[in-house]
Design an enzyme around this catalytic site. Structure first.
Site, PDB file in Angstrom:
ATOM      1  N   TYR A 199      -3.129  -0.617  10.502  1.00  9.81           N
ATOM      2  CA  TYR A 199      -2.955  -0.918   9.085  1.00  9.81           C
ATOM      3  C   TYR A 199      -1.599  -0.430   8.590  1.00  9.81           C
ATOM      4  O   TYR A 199      -0.864  -1.158   7.910  1.00  9.81           O
ATOM      5  CB  TYR A 199      -4.080  -0.274   8.274  1.00  9.81           C
ATOM      6  CG  TYR A 199      -4.017  -0.600   6.796  1.00  9.81           C
ATOM      7  CD1 TYR A 199      -4.228  -1.892   6.343  1.00  9.81           C
ATOM      8  CD2 TYR A 199      -3.736   0.398   5.859  1.00  9.81           C
ATOM      9  CE1 TYR A 199      -4.168  -2.195   4.993  1.00  9.81           C
ATOM     10  CE2 TYR A 199      -3.681   0.111   4.503  1.00  9.81           C
ATOM     11  CZ  TYR A 199      -3.896  -1.187   4.077  1.00  9.81           C
ATOM     12  OH  TYR A 199      -3.822  -1.483   2.735  1.00  9.81           O
ATOM     13  N   SER A 218       0.855  -1.189   0.000  1.00  9.36           N
ATOM     14  CA  SER A 218       0.000   0.000   0.000  1.00  9.36           C
ATOM     15  C   SER A 218       0.883   1.229   0.000  1.00  9.36           C
ATOM     16  O   SER A 218       2.036   1.173   0.449  1.00  9.36           O
ATOM     17  CB  SER A 218      -0.898   0.015   1.242  1.00  9.36           C
ATOM     18  OG  SER A 218      -1.545   1.271   1.388  1.00  9.36           O
TER      19      SER A 218
END
Length: 235
Positions: free
Chosen positions: A150, A137
């Site tokens: 996250y 990501s």
């Protein structure tokens, strides 16, 4: 350009979103696809389209992961590509996270990548070629409020893949990490396809094309890292 015909690709998180788009595209390019996810019904539908294997498995469970690789080898005789795409996220202030929720995010995003790579790497080393693609990501490279779990998991996944890249390079094995920005998927319980999101987010097919790009690089070329954003997203 590297030809994907007759290459065997394991794709995790393949039942929908980026994983599904990647599985479909790799199959179109001639690869034999092993689609892995926990959702049996969606996997079986995907396998009909790719004419490949569908294996219901939890990437956090080492026995499940070993079974995925064993079934792949039993059916195809070899494995050439691993796409580590399975991932989850949740976004809250740090003090609001339950320990179990924190652990689950790390289990899927980090442990899942670790277990899949651990199971596949010995076979890639033995044949002295192969390619591992990790879908990380853009938050592997930045931090933001409410992203402690996250973000930390994606930093850890990025470090895992970066270290592995150095370990396996002498064996002719490539490791590429792709860092998507905003993507219109089911991630974090989102419902894809909204008219506004369509203007501001990448599509799963955009990330699938990025996977294809790194896989099809010439044999002497490795794309270590690839950052990809929608034009509207600040970076």
């Amino acid at each position: 350009m590297n030809d994907l015909t007759n290459q065997v690709a394991i794709v995790t998180g393949a039942s929908r979103g980026i994983g599904k788009a990647t599985a479909l595209l790799l199959a179109m390019q001639g690869a034999s696809v092993v689609a892995v996810a926990r959702s049996t019904d969606e996997l079986e539908e995907l396998a009909l389209k790719t004419q490949g294997l569908a294996i219901s498995a939890d990437v956090c469970d080492e026995e499940d992961v070993q079974n995925v690789v064993a079934e792949t080898l039993r059916y195809y005789g070899h494995v050439d590509i691993l796409v580590c795409n399975a991932g989850i996220g949740s976004f809250n202030p740090l003090e609001n996270f339950e320990t179990a929720e924190w652990d689950q995010i790390f289990d899927v995003n980090v442990k899942g990548t670790f277990l899949m790579c651990k199971a596949v790497v010995p076979h890639l080393k033995a044949q002295r070629h192969g390619h591992i693609v990790g879908i990380a990501s853009d938050v592997s490279k930045r931090t933001f409020a409410n992203g402690t779990a996250y973000g930390a998991s994606k930093y850890a996944q990025d470090a895992l893949l970066g270290s592995l890249r150095k370990e396996v390079r002498p064996y002719g094995i490539k490791v590429s990490t792709i860092y998507p920005g905003l993507v219109d998927t089911y991630f974090n319980d989102s419902q894809p396809g909204g008219p506004e999101v369509e203007k501001t987010h990448l599509k799963p097919s955009d990330i699938a094309q990025a996977v294809r790009y790194v896989l099809e690089a010439p044999a002497h070329v490795v794309v270590d890292e690839l950052m990809i954003h929608p034009l509207t997203q600040e970076w």
